[in-house]
Design a protein around this motif. Structure first.
Motif, PDB file in Angstrom:
ATOM      1  N   ALA A   1       0.829  -1.215   0.000  1.00  0.00           N
ATOM      2  CA  ALA A   1       0.000   0.000   0.000  1.00  0.00           C
ATOM      3  C   ALA A   1       0.867   1.270   0.000  1.00  0.00           C
ATOM      4  CB  ALA A   1      -0.965   0.006   1.187  1.00  0.00           C
ATOM      5  N   PRO A   2       1.959   1.331   0.798  1.00  0.00           N
ATOM      6  CA  PRO A   2       2.780   2.552   0.804  1.00  0.00           C
ATOM      7  C   PRO A   2       3.509   2.826  -0.513  1.00  0.00           C
ATOM      8  CG  PRO A   2       3.168   1.249   2.786  1.00  0.00           C
ATOM      9  CD  PRO A   2       2.355   0.401   1.862  1.00  0.00           C
ATOM     10  N   LEU A   3       3.504   1.866  -1.422  1.00  0.00           N
ATOM     11  CA  LEU A   3       4.182   2.038  -2.709  1.00  0.00           C
ATOM     12  C   LEU A   3       3.290   2.714  -3.749  1.00  0.00           C
ATOM     13  CD1 LEU A   3       5.921  -1.460  -2.898  1.00  0.00           C
ATOM     14  CD2 LEU A   3       6.854   0.697  -2.010  1.00  0.00           C
ATOM     15  N   LEU A   4       2.014   2.914  -3.411  1.00  0.00           N
ATOM     16  CA  LEU A   4       1.069   3.567  -4.317  1.00  0.00           C
ATOM     17  C   LEU A   4       1.504   5.006  -4.575  1.00  0.00           C
ATOM     18  CD1 LEU A   4      -1.820   3.196  -5.655  1.00  0.00           C
ATOM     19  CD2 LEU A   4      -2.704   4.302  -3.607  1.00  0.00           C
ATOM     20  N   PRO A   5       1.571   5.434  -5.848  1.00  0.00           N
ATOM     21  CA  PRO A   5       1.937   6.832  -6.119  1.00  0.00           C
ATOM     22  C   PRO A   5       0.996   7.802  -5.398  1.00  0.00           C
ATOM     23  CG  PRO A   5       1.971   5.550  -8.139  1.00  0.00           C
ATOM     24  CD  PRO A   5       1.373   4.663  -7.067  1.00  0.00           C
ATOM     25  N   GLY A   6       1.571   8.805  -4.747  1.00  0.00           N
ATOM     26  CA  GLY A   6       0.784   9.792  -4.012  1.00  0.00           C
ATOM     27  C   GLY A   6       0.332   9.322  -2.644  1.00  0.00           C
ATOM     28  N   TYR A   7       0.842   8.173  -2.191  1.00  0.00           N
ATOM     29  CA  TYR A   7       0.430   7.572  -0.919  1.00  0.00           C
ATOM     30  C   TYR A   7       0.556   8.551   0.245  1.00  0.00           C
ATOM     31  CZ  TYR A   7       0.631   4.494   3.185  1.00  0.00           C
ATOM     32  OH  TYR A   7       0.411   3.901   4.400  1.00  0.00           O
ATOM     33  N   ILE A   8      -0.499   8.613   1.063  1.00  0.00           N
ATOM     34  CA  ILE A   8      -0.474   9.377   2.304  1.00  0.00           C
ATOM     35  C   ILE A   8      -0.544   8.411   3.489  1.00  0.00           C
ATOM     36  CG2 ILE A   8      -1.676  11.064   3.755  1.00  0.00           C
ATOM     37  CD1 ILE A   8      -2.656  12.390   1.141  1.00  0.00           C
ATOM     38  N   SER A   9      -1.573   7.523   3.475  1.00  0.00           N
ATOM     39  CA  SER A   9      -1.730   6.586   4.583  1.00  0.00           C
ATOM     40  C   SER A   9      -2.686   5.463   4.186  1.00  0.00           C
ATOM     41  CB  SER A   9      -2.292   7.306   5.821  1.00  0.00           C
ATOM     42  OG  SER A   9      -3.619   7.751   5.562  1.00  0.00           O
ATOM     43  N   HIS A  10      -2.716   4.427   5.016  1.00  0.00           N
ATOM     44  CA  HIS A  10      -3.742   3.389   4.884  1.00  0.00           C
ATOM     45  C   HIS A  10      -4.023   2.831   6.276  1.00  0.00           C
ATOM     46  CE1 HIS A  10      -0.355   0.553   5.012  1.00  0.00           C
ATOM     47  NE2 HIS A  10      -1.237  -0.387   5.270  1.00  0.00           N
ATOM     48  N   GLU A  11      -5.233   2.350   6.431  1.00  0.00           N
ATOM     49  CA  GLU A  11      -5.663   1.777   7.708  1.00  0.00           C
ATOM     50  C   GLU A  11      -6.358   0.456   7.416  1.00  0.00           C
ATOM     51  OE1 GLU A  11      -8.802   2.668  11.355  1.00  0.00           O
ATOM     52  OE2 GLU A  11      -8.783   3.967   9.599  1.00  0.00           O
ATOM     53  N   LYS A  12      -5.836  -0.602   8.008  1.00  0.00           N
ATOM     54  CA  LYS A  12      -6.426  -1.926   7.848  1.00  0.00           C
ATOM     55  C   LYS A  12      -7.637  -2.025   8.776  1.00  0.00           C
ATOM     56  CE  LYS A  12      -3.779  -5.994   6.743  1.00  0.00           C
ATOM     57  NZ  LYS A  12      -2.671  -6.845   7.163  1.00  0.00           N
ATOM     58  N   LEU A  13      -8.802  -2.318   8.209  1.00  0.00           N
ATOM     59  CA  LEU A  13     -10.009  -2.478   9.015  1.00  0.00           C
ATOM     60  C   LEU A  13     -10.147  -3.931   9.468  1.00  0.00           C
ATOM     61  CD1 LEU A  13     -12.381  -0.336   6.785  1.00  0.00           C
ATOM     62  CD2 LEU A  13     -11.077   0.392   8.789  1.00  0.00           C
ATOM     63  N   ASN A  14      -9.812  -4.847   8.579  1.00  0.00           N
ATOM     64  CA  ASN A  14      -9.788  -6.279   8.868  1.00  0.00           C
ATOM     65  C   ASN A  14      -8.926  -6.931   7.787  1.00  0.00           C
ATOM     66  OD1 ASN A  14     -11.555  -6.934   6.560  1.00  0.00           O
ATOM     67  ND2 ASN A  14     -13.200  -6.056   7.813  1.00  0.00           N
ATOM     68  N   GLU A  15      -8.916  -8.249   7.713  1.00  0.00           N
ATOM     69  CA  GLU A  15      -8.039  -8.931   6.757  1.00  0.00           C
ATOM     70  C   GLU A  15      -8.396  -8.646   5.303  1.00  0.00           C
ATOM     71  OE1 GLU A  15      -5.099 -10.618   7.103  1.00  0.00           O
ATOM     72  OE2 GLU A  15      -5.319  -9.734   9.090  1.00  0.00           O
ATOM     73  N   LYS A  16      -9.636  -8.243   5.045  1.00  0.00           N
ATOM     74  CA  LYS A  16     -10.055  -8.029   3.659  1.00  0.00           C
ATOM     75  C   LYS A  16     -10.397  -6.591   3.315  1.00  0.00           C
ATOM     76  CE  LYS A  16     -11.384 -12.596   2.357  1.00  0.00           C
ATOM     77  NZ  LYS A  16     -12.109 -13.317   1.365  1.00  0.00           N
ATOM     78  N   GLN A  17     -10.436  -5.708   4.299  1.00  0.00           N
ATOM     79  CA  GLN A  17     -10.795  -4.319   4.018  1.00  0.00           C
ATOM     80  C   GLN A  17      -9.796  -3.351   4.628  1.00  0.00           C
ATOM     81  OE1 GLN A  17     -14.903  -3.763   5.342  1.00  0.00           O
ATOM     82  NE2 GLN A  17     -15.463  -3.595   3.185  1.00  0.00           N
ATOM     83  N   SER A  18      -9.556  -2.286   3.863  1.00  0.00           N
ATOM     84  CA  SER A  18      -8.704  -1.214   4.368  1.00  0.00           C
ATOM     85  C   SER A  18      -9.113   0.090   3.694  1.00  0.00           C
ATOM     86  CB  SER A  18      -7.232  -1.522   4.103  1.00  0.00           C
ATOM     87  OG  SER A  18      -6.991  -1.646   2.724  1.00  0.00           O
ATOM     88  N   ASN A  19      -8.745   1.183   4.312  1.00  0.00           N
ATOM     89  CA  ASN A  19      -8.974   2.512   3.748  1.00  0.00           C
ATOM     90  C   ASN A  19      -7.617   3.088   3.354  1.00  0.00           C
ATOM     91  OD1 ASN A  19     -11.715   2.300   4.250  1.00  0.00           O
ATOM     92  ND2 ASN A  19     -11.600   3.374   6.205  1.00  0.00           N
ATOM     93  N   TRP A  20      -7.532   3.572   2.115  1.00  0.00           N
ATOM     94  CA  TRP A  20      -6.290   4.145   1.603  1.00  0.00           C
ATOM     95  C   TRP A  20      -6.520   5.610   1.292  1.00  0.00           C
ATOM     96  CZ3 TRP A  20      -3.505   0.449  -2.327  1.00  0.00           C
ATOM     97  CH2 TRP A  20      -3.442  -0.839  -1.787  1.00  0.00           C
TER      98      TRP A  20
END
Length: 150
Positions: free
Chosen positions: A28-47
């Motif tokens: 996830a941190p390798l995404l161009p323009g990355y600011i942050s991500h939060e894992k909600l569970n094993e299958k969902q996250s907010n980027w």
């Protein structure tokens, strides 16, 4: 429908590719323009990332939902805008080309809806292929670095 697809061949075994991509915290941190991500569970996250729309820089937040993990070859996901009217999907595919060689393919499709859709879709039509290529190449580079350390 804006989309981007990129293939790259790396000298890393498919098992090591899978060990890296099965955990979104790795890529996830390798995404161009990355600011942050939060894992909600094993299958969902907010980027959250920055995207340039014309002369404006927009902060975009997406909910990423993993649809399937098929070890060691495929991860598919869906995207839904949190602060923008966006939907999309994508996949990461790995194909073994021998004991120590893997072809990686990254694919991303996104569509904007609403009043700004024509502008957003035009921008994404140009930016998605480049972002997909940058992400796939960044993953390949990280994998090559890890291989060198082992």
């Amino acid at each position: 429908m804006p989309e981007g697809k990129h293939d790259i061949v790396i000298d890393v075994p498919i098992e090591q590719v899978w060990d890296f991509v099965k955990d979104m915290d790795n890529w996830a941190p390798l995404l161009p323009g990355y600011i942050s991500h939060e894992k909600l569970n094993e299958k969902q996250s907010n980027w959250t990332f920055k995207e340039t729309v014309g002369v404006l820089k927009k902060k975009i937040s997406l909910q990423v939902t993993i649809r399937e993990w098929i070890e060691p070859t495929r991860v598919t996901f869906e995207l839904k805008g949190i602060n923008e009217n966006l939907t999309g999907n994508g996949y990461f595919n790995a194909e073994s080309l021998g004991q120590n060689r893997t072809k990686m393919t990254g694919y991303l499709q996104m569509t904007a809806e609403g009043a700004l859709a024509p502008v957003m879709n035009a921008v994404m039509k140009n930016s998605l292929p480049k972002s997909g290529q940058e992400l796939t190449e960044a993953i390949a580079e990280k994998l090559e670095q890890r291989k060198a350390i082992r």
